[in-house]
Design a protein around this motif. Structure first.
Motif, mmCIF file in Angstrom:
data_model
loop_
_atom_site.group_PDB
_atom_site.id
_atom_site.type_symbol
_atom_site.label_atom_id
_atom_site.label_comp_id
_atom_site.label_asym_id
_atom_site.label_seq_id
_atom_site.Cartn_x
_atom_site.Cartn_y
_atom_site.Cartn_z
ATOM 1 N N ALA A 129 0.777 -1.046 -0.082
ATOM 2 C CA ALA A 129 0.054 -0.219 0.051
ATOM 3 C C ALA A 129 0.829 1.292 -0.030
ATOM 4 C CB ALA A 129 -0.838 0.042 1.215
ATOM 5 N N VAL A 130 2.130 1.164 0.127
ATOM 6 C CA VAL A 130 3.028 2.292 0.329
ATOM 7 C C VAL A 130 3.361 2.841 -1.021
ATOM 8 C CG1 VAL A 130 5.265 3.132 1.044
ATOM 9 C CG2 VAL A 130 4.068 1.494 2.367
ATOM 10 N N ASP A 131 3.033 3.869 -1.385
ATOM 11 C CA ASP A 131 3.178 4.524 -2.588
ATOM 12 C C ASP A 131 4.841 5.506 -2.507
ATOM 13 O OD1 ASP A 131 3.225 7.100 -1.451
ATOM 14 O OD2 ASP A 131 1.121 7.471 -2.115
ATOM 15 N N ARG A 132 5.245 5.793 -3.783
ATOM 16 C CA ARG A 132 6.555 6.475 -3.751
ATOM 17 C C ARG A 132 6.786 7.645 -2.823
ATOM 18 N NH1 ARG A 132 10.477 5.650 -7.482
ATOM 19 N NH2 ARG A 132 12.166 7.099 -7.729
ATOM 20 N N GLY A 133 5.660 8.205 -2.537
ATOM 21 C CA GLY A 133 5.900 9.353 -1.716
ATOM 22 C C GLY A 133 5.894 9.029 -0.255
ATOM 23 N N ASP A 134 5.154 8.106 0.149
ATOM 24 C CA ASP A 134 5.670 7.395 1.407
ATOM 25 C C ASP A 134 7.030 6.773 1.603
ATOM 26 O OD1 ASP A 134 3.050 7.984 2.249
ATOM 27 O OD2 ASP A 134 2.211 6.408 1.591
ATOM 28 N N ALA A 135 7.392 6.138 0.529
ATOM 29 C CA ALA A 135 8.893 5.539 0.524
ATOM 30 C C ALA A 135 10.010 6.432 1.026
ATOM 31 C CB ALA A 135 9.199 5.019 -0.776
ATOM 32 N N ARG A 136 9.805 8.006 0.482
ATOM 33 C CA ARG A 136 10.681 8.931 0.935
ATOM 34 C C ARG A 136 10.478 9.063 2.286
ATOM 35 N NH1 ARG A 136 14.790 8.937 -2.213
ATOM 36 N NH2 ARG A 136 15.281 10.845 -0.703
ATOM 37 N N SER A 137 9.188 9.012 2.838
ATOM 38 C CA SER A 137 9.097 9.306 4.347
ATOM 39 C C SER A 137 9.609 8.374 5.129
ATOM 40 C CB SER A 137 7.458 9.358 4.660
ATOM 41 O OG SER A 137 7.165 9.530 6.233
ATOM 42 N N ILE A 138 9.724 7.026 4.907
ATOM 43 C CA ILE A 138 10.364 5.915 5.304
ATOM 44 C C ILE A 138 11.700 6.209 5.245
ATOM 45 C CG2 ILE A 138 10.793 3.650 5.499
ATOM 46 C CD1 ILE A 138 7.790 3.059 4.389
ATOM 47 N N VAL A 139 12.361 6.563 4.152
ATOM 48 C CA VAL A 139 13.839 6.847 4.163
ATOM 49 C C VAL A 139 14.146 7.984 5.149
ATOM 50 C CG1 VAL A 139 15.593 7.987 2.798
ATOM 51 C CG2 VAL A 139 13.905 6.212 1.638
ATOM 52 N N ASP A 140 13.170 8.760 5.372
ATOM 53 C CA ASP A 140 13.876 9.775 6.518
ATOM 54 C C ASP A 140 13.508 9.139 7.842
ATOM 55 O OD1 ASP A 140 14.028 11.806 4.597
ATOM 56 O OD2 ASP A 140 12.040 12.540 4.789
ATOM 57 N N GLN A 141 12.670 8.260 8.083
ATOM 58 C CA GLN A 141 12.547 7.570 9.518
ATOM 59 C C GLN A 141 13.852 6.753 9.774
ATOM 60 O OE1 GLN A 141 8.575 5.921 10.279
ATOM 61 N NE2 GLN A 141 7.861 6.770 8.397
ATOM 62 N N ILE A 142 13.955 6.162 8.594
ATOM 63 C CA ILE A 142 15.243 5.277 8.829
ATOM 64 C C ILE A 142 16.603 6.066 9.086
ATOM 65 C CG2 ILE A 142 16.955 3.759 7.643
ATOM 66 C CD1 ILE A 142 14.667 2.525 6.181
ATOM 67 N N HIS A 143 16.681 7.270 8.510
ATOM 68 C CA HIS A 143 17.901 8.310 8.846
ATOM 69 C C HIS A 143 17.767 8.725 10.436
ATOM 70 C CE1 HIS A 143 18.592 9.153 4.433
ATOM 71 N NE2 HIS A 143 19.012 8.163 4.840
ATOM 72 N N ALA A 144 16.380 8.702 10.730
ATOM 73 C CA ALA A 144 16.396 9.298 12.207
ATOM 74 C C ALA A 144 16.690 8.113 13.174
ATOM 75 C CB ALA A 144 14.803 9.546 12.200
ATOM 76 N N ILE A 145 16.587 6.776 12.793
ATOM 77 C CA ILE A 145 16.935 5.754 13.664
ATOM 78 C C ILE A 145 18.499 5.948 14.003
ATOM 79 C CG2 ILE A 145 17.554 3.369 13.896
ATOM 80 C CD1 ILE A 145 14.962 2.937 12.219
ATOM 81 N N ASP A 146 19.350 6.243 13.245
ATOM 82 C CA ASP A 146 20.631 6.504 13.389
ATOM 83 C C ASP A 146 21.196 7.183 12.201
ATOM 84 O OD1 ASP A 146 23.465 6.011 13.722
ATOM 85 O OD2 ASP A 146 23.373 4.105 14.354
ATOM 86 N N SER A 147 21.875 8.227 12.631
ATOM 87 C CA SER A 147 22.633 9.086 11.714
ATOM 88 C C SER A 147 23.595 8.706 10.637
ATOM 89 C CB SER A 147 23.149 10.610 12.152
ATOM 90 O OG SER A 147 24.155 10.019 13.214
ATOM 91 N N ARG A 148 24.135 7.256 11.252
ATOM 92 C CA ARG A 148 25.232 6.695 10.411
ATOM 93 C C ARG A 148 24.580 5.714 9.414
ATOM 94 N NH1 ARG A 148 27.961 3.938 15.592
ATOM 95 N NH2 ARG A 148 25.766 3.921 16.215
ATOM 96 N N LEU A 149 23.171 5.760 9.370
ATOM 97 C CA LEU A 149 22.652 4.993 8.355
ATOM 98 C C LEU A 149 22.207 5.814 7.196
ATOM 99 C CD1 LEU A 149 19.868 2.992 10.443
ATOM 100 C CD2 LEU A 149 22.171 2.130 9.955
ATOM 101 N N HIS A 150 22.438 5.305 5.814
ATOM 102 C CA HIS A 150 22.153 5.834 4.493
ATOM 103 C C HIS A 150 21.097 5.008 3.711
ATOM 104 C CE1 HIS A 150 22.860 8.783 1.365
ATOM 105 N NE2 HIS A 150 23.464 7.488 0.741
ATOM 106 N N ALA A 151 20.055 5.372 3.644
ATOM 107 C CA ALA A 151 18.918 4.646 3.032
ATOM 108 C C ALA A 151 18.737 5.204 1.700
ATOM 109 C CB ALA A 151 17.575 4.706 3.905
ATOM 110 N N MET A 152 18.590 4.629 0.667
ATOM 111 C CA MET A 152 18.396 5.002 -0.700
ATOM 112 C C MET A 152 17.264 3.816 -1.174
ATOM 113 S SD MET A 152 21.930 5.923 -1.848
ATOM 114 C CE MET A 152 21.465 6.955 -3.193
ATOM 115 N N THR A 153 16.510 4.498 -2.230
ATOM 116 C CA THR A 153 15.602 3.704 -3.011
ATOM 117 C C THR A 153 16.481 2.759 -3.755
ATOM 118 O OG1 THR A 153 15.212 5.231 -4.713
ATOM 119 C CG2 THR A 153 13.722 5.232 -2.899
#
Length: 380
Positions: free
Chosen positions: A212-236
């Protein structure tokens, strides 16, 4: 005589010279098409690794120059998996090992947990559990081989291989839609962590989102992953593949080598066309005397050069397809060299060949157009 017939006659008047120029141009086009096809094949094979597992986001370590050697804490897998919109996540540890007895070195090895969903995405040709179910003497150190690697090494399920002078039993033979994975090995994650001295670490984390997650929501999840740890680098996945240093380097090297081949082809064309113009000074003078305008003389010289270029693009494209296909079947590079010569790549070769033809014809065409009828007839 028709204009097109005249052009063809001019090319066949000196068959040896025309043939040598055609060969040089053909080799230049074949080099361009082959190298571009191989570079594109690497990129597609790299992308297939993630597409075969329907990966939406790849998480590596922030600031790592080579993402495939990054180091991420295995604990982040559970933290990411608990985010809203994330269906599942799995860590993968990458390393390169060697099959010592088979003299096969630098084999890509993936550390994947024994109960990971990633293993379910492979098509298993054979598994040891099916062959020796209930065996009490099963070796604790196990690995699985991709079909290309198994064929190359001549190894089947149940056999032992030596790694760091330790025996490992081949637990399975798998097949993937990724050619790269077909030439690799899979080990239990904890086992590869132990022998590589990277306990509790993975190279990257594969993330699959809810449908159910669209592309716009995917960018939001990328930001949430970065918030977990600043050392993480998430990309589509598309971003991860498209900006990978290895892929960019392969493409740059292909273009640089192609430029050299194109320069050689252009020089050969220039030499042939200039010599042809000098030898045909009287003929060009006669054509000018009977009323040919400068632009038609120029069109004749340019057309001859472009016809050579089009022939070279045809033969060069065919040669590239045959050569790369033969190379990819060689046991030493099977599963590593994956050419992808498609219509777009062949079109690139044709466009570059025509460009060479135009470039090589500019100076000879200018020289031919400047021939004065009276001077040409007087000096011939």
């Amino acid at each position: 005589m028709r204009f097109s017939a005249l052009i063809l006659k001019n090319l066949t008047r000196r068959p040896l010279r025309a043939a040598l120029t055609l060969i040089a141009l053909t080799m230049a086009v074949a080099s361009v098409v082959s190298l571009r096809g191989i570079a594109k094949g690497f990129s597609e094979s790299f992308a297939d690794i993630y597409e075969s597992h329907s990966i939406d986001i790849v998480v590596s370590r922030q600031g790592t120059a080579d993402r495939l050697s990054s180091s991420v804490s295995e604990e982040a897998v559970g933290q990411i998996e608990r985010l809203d919109g994330v269906a599942r996540a799995a860590g993968v540890l990458l390393d390169t090992l060697s099959l010592e007895d088979q003299q096969i070195f630098g084999v890509p090895t993936m550390g994947i947990a024994a109960d990971s969903w990633l293993r379910d995405d492979f098509r298993w040709r054979a598994r040891r559990s099916e062959v020796t179910a209930g065996s009490a003497d099963a070796a604790p150190q196990q690995l699985s081989l991709g079909i290309h690697l198994a064929d190359r090494a001549g190894i089947s399920v149940g056999q032992n291989v030596m790694i760091f002078e330790e025996p490992y039993v081949v637990d399975g033979i798998f097949e993937s839609s990724s050619v790269w994975e077909n030439g690799s090995m899979i080990m239990p994650l904890d086992q590869l962590q132990s022998i590589s001295d990277r306990n509790g670490q993975v190279t990257y984390i594969n993330v699959v989102l809810d449908r159910a997650v669209d592309r716009g929501d995917a960018r939001s999840i990328v930001d949430q992953i970065h918030a977990i740890d600043s050392r993480l680098h998430a990309m589509t996945t598309d971003e991860f593949v498209g900006t990978d240093t290895r892929m960019q380097l392969a493409s740059a090297m292909a273009w640089m080598t192609s430029i050299i081949a194109l320069a050689i082809g252009a020089i050969g064309t220039l030499n042939t066309m200039m010599t042809s113009v000098l030898e045909r000074t009287r003929e060009i003078g006669v054509l000018r005397a009977v009323g040919w305008p400068r632009r038609r003389v120029i069109r004749m010289i340019v057309s001859e050069s472009i016809m050579l270029a089009l022939l070279a693009s045809f033969f060069g494209g065919g040669l590239a397809i045959l050569a790369t296909d033969a190379m990819s079947r060689h046991p030493a590079v099977r599963g590593v060299l994956v050419p992808a010569i498609d219509a777009a790549t062949l079109l690139e070769g044709t466009v570059l060949a025509v460009f060479i033809g135009l470039l090589g014809a500019l100076l000879p065409a200018k020289r031919a157009a400047s021939v004065m009828p009276t001077e040409a007839l007087r000096n011939s």
